[in-house]
Design a protein around this motif. Structure first.
Motif, PDB file in Angstrom:
ATOM      1  N   ASP A  12       0.855  -1.201   0.000  1.00  0.00           N
ATOM      2  CA  ASP A  12       0.000   0.000   0.000  1.00  0.00           C
ATOM      3  C   ASP A  12       0.886   1.246   0.000  1.00  0.00           C
ATOM      4  OD1 ASP A  12      -2.286  -1.503   0.051  1.00  0.00           O
ATOM      5  OD2 ASP A  12      -2.535  -1.410   2.228  1.00  0.00           O
ATOM      6  N   LYS A  93      -7.710   7.667   3.237  1.00  0.00           N
ATOM      7  CA  LYS A  93      -7.482   6.437   2.491  1.00  0.00           C
ATOM      8  C   LYS A  93      -8.338   6.397   1.231  1.00  0.00           C
ATOM      9  CE  LYS A  93      -9.447   2.535   3.687  1.00  0.00           C
ATOM     10  NZ  LYS A  93      -9.822   1.265   4.344  1.00  0.00           N
ATOM     11  N   LYS A  94      -7.772   5.870   0.142  1.00  0.00           N
ATOM     12  CA  LYS A  94      -8.507   5.633  -1.097  1.00  0.00           C
ATOM     13  C   LYS A  94      -8.223   4.211  -1.559  1.00  0.00           C
ATOM     14  CE  LYS A  94      -7.216   7.509  -5.036  1.00  0.00           C
ATOM     15  NZ  LYS A  94      -7.002   8.497  -6.132  1.00  0.00           N
ATOM     16  N   ASP A  95      -9.288   3.429  -1.723  1.00  0.00           N
ATOM     17  CA  ASP A  95      -9.138   2.039  -2.147  1.00  0.00           C
ATOM     18  C   ASP A  95      -8.944   1.950  -3.652  1.00  0.00           C
ATOM     19  OD1 ASP A  95      -9.424   0.877   0.397  1.00  0.00           O
ATOM     20  OD2 ASP A  95     -11.600   1.154   0.307  1.00  0.00           O
ATOM     21  N   SER A  99      -4.408  -2.214  -4.563  1.00  0.00           N
ATOM     22  CA  SER A  99      -3.792  -1.713  -3.331  1.00  0.00           C
ATOM     23  C   SER A  99      -4.552  -0.492  -2.842  1.00  0.00           C
ATOM     24  CB  SER A  99      -2.315  -1.362  -3.568  1.00  0.00           C
ATOM     25  OG  SER A  99      -2.231  -0.293  -4.508  1.00  0.00           O
ATOM     26  N   ARG A 100      -4.129   0.024  -1.698  1.00  0.00           N
ATOM     27  CA  ARG A 100      -4.751   1.211  -1.121  1.00  0.00           C
ATOM     28  C   ARG A 100      -3.748   2.358  -1.106  1.00  0.00           C
ATOM     29  NH1 ARG A 100      -6.899  -2.844   3.411  1.00  0.00           N
ATOM     30  NH2 ARG A 100      -4.737  -3.495   3.036  1.00  0.00           N
TER      31      ARG A 100
END
Length: 462
Positions: A12, A93-95, A99-100
């Motif tokens: 990530d 956070k951005k999915d 991955s994030r």
């Protein structure tokens, strides 16, 4: 309980940003006040992230953070949570598909005074350190102060050292660069909680004389707060306003809005100053429609109406008035243009349509009352483009026609009125059925109707 790999894994990515800079006292606060609460690793993680802000890297994988700190991802996540809980870090956070992505926004620590008066953090620290150590740490932040009650302050004021700007130095370009779109959307300026304050000598402006010239019927005395008073001194100095001029600006703002703030007063004075000094009547009237609001920018007109739209978009109000009269526009007419563009915030193109509309409908006369009434109406309609203004003009014509028909049917007009010389522009005739199509239209009757409509509007606007 959620395990750490469900929140973050080594692949990530993350980036770090901040909204300020750490100062020497901040380092001491972090070490002496925050570290006992969050632990040595969380403190180390915070300082590591601060270093990465200054390395100008876009993104990194969490594997990199594990290598730098030599801690497991589980420990890194635990330290991050502590920093978030105590207010030193915000996490976003951005999915993604595989991955994030994380954004870590570092927050500045509290000042020593704010920390010890917090009522929560100080008690938490007291319980961690104990009374004796807590007192010792707090005293390490004391700053000795000399009693100056028996001293006379001789600090120089801003106006004692610096001179006011000349009108030629306060251009419209400067206003735009300072107040409009100064920062891109994705950046911010550094902030600092405690800063010096510019102080002006009260001898630079006769405040009492200004207050005496303000009508208490318009502006109640209690409206002039200490904060507004400070702003008045600064604005009066910057723009070189006399007490009478300042009193007029204050009354204008309060009369039009029912309240007054430092910001609203600044905008009113700025508008007045630009009108009086830099952007005088001729300069203001020479502006043309902004390119983003031009419907036919870079295009060739394909019809008579498009030719007129192109004309309104390309010429300035000053040029339009010149084209109508063949001579230099009068100051009275230019003041009406200024009213439309400054007071009602109409664009040059919309102003052109309004001028053409009134001149065509009013025997080549710009009636002040009619101009102000239509301008305020179009401003409320938020007309910005030439096409929007022309649509509003046609709508006005249609509504008048409906009203006129009722008047004619009731026999309230004298049929023997003399014919007017009014010529209606082609773009106003778009929705009419031509005389050739109907076979019974009468040009004299149309012009007579136009004249009567304008007379009624002018009478009602007085």
């Amino acid at each position: 309980m959620t395990v750490h790999f469900q929140e973050v894994v080594p692949v990530d990515t993350y980036s770090v940003q901040c909204k300020g800079m750490l100062h020497e006292i901040d380092h001491k606060v972090l070490t002496m006040l925050y570290q006992p609460l969050v632990g040595a690793f969380a403190h180390s993680l915070y300082m590591t992230l601060w270093c990465e802000v200054n390395m100008d890297r876009q993104t990194q994988k969490h594997q990199h953070l594990m290598n730098v700190t030599q801690f497991s991802l589980k420990d890194i996540l635990a330290g991050r949570k502590k920093l978030e809980a105590i207010g030193l870090l915000k996490t976003f956070k951005k999915d993604g598909d595989s991955s994030r992505e994380y954004v870590y926004e570092l927050q500045l620590p509290l000042s020593p005074n704010a920390f010890f008066t917090d009522g929560f953090l100080s008690i938490y620290l007291f319980n961690r350190l104990g009374k004796a150590k807590f007192t010792e740490v707090r005293e390490s932040f004391y700053i000795a102060q000399t009693d100056v009650s028996e001293y006379k302050e001789v600090t120089a004021s801003f106006s004692d050292v610096f001179t006011s700007l000349h009108p030629s130095e306060m251009s419209s370009k400067s206003y735009a660069e300072i107040n409009e779109n100064v920062l891109p959307e994705d950046v911010s300026l550094h902030e600092k909680d405690i800063h010096g304050k510019v102080v002006l000598s009260e001898s630079t402006f006769d405040f009492e004389a200004m207050v005496n010239q303000i009508s208490s019927f318009i502006v109640p005395k209690e409206v002039i707060t200490p904060k507004l008073k400070e702003a008045i001194y600064k604005l009066a100095y910057i723009y070189q306003l006399q007490p009478m001029d300042m009193s007029k600006q204050i009354q204008n703002v309060y009369y039009s809005t029912g309240e007054i703030t430092a910001e609203s007063l600044r905008k009113e004075i700025q508008k007045w100053y630009r009108f009086e000094h830099e952007e005088g009547l001729p300069v203001l009237a020479l502006k043309t429609q902004p390119v983003p609001l031009k419907a036919l920018h870079g295009m060739q007109p394909q019809s008579k109406e498009e030719e007129l739209i192109k004309y309104f978009e390309e010429v300035s109000p000053y040029r339009l008035l010149e084209d109508y009269s063949g001579t230099t526009p009068s100051e009275v007419d230019l003041k009406l243009v200024a009213y439309c563009m400054i007071d009602q915030n109409l664009t040059p193109g919309v102003t052109n349509v309004l001028l053409d509309y009134v001149l065509s409908e009013n025997d080549m006369k710009l009636a002040k009352g009619l101009i102000e009434r239509i301008a305020s109406h179009w401003a409320r309609k938020k007309a910005q483009t030439v096409i929007e203004a022309m649509t509003l003009a046609r709508d006005e014509k249609r509504k008048y026609k409906e009203w006129q028909d009722k008047k004619v049917n009731s026999g309230s007009y004298n049929k023997g009125n003399k014919k007017s010389n009014v010529t209606v522009p082609d773009w106003l005739k778009q929705d009419r059925v031509s005389a050739d199509q109907t076979g019974d239209a009468n040009t004299d009757t149309t012009e007579d109707e136009n004249r009567k409509w304008l007379e009624s509007l002018l009478n009602s606007s007085k």
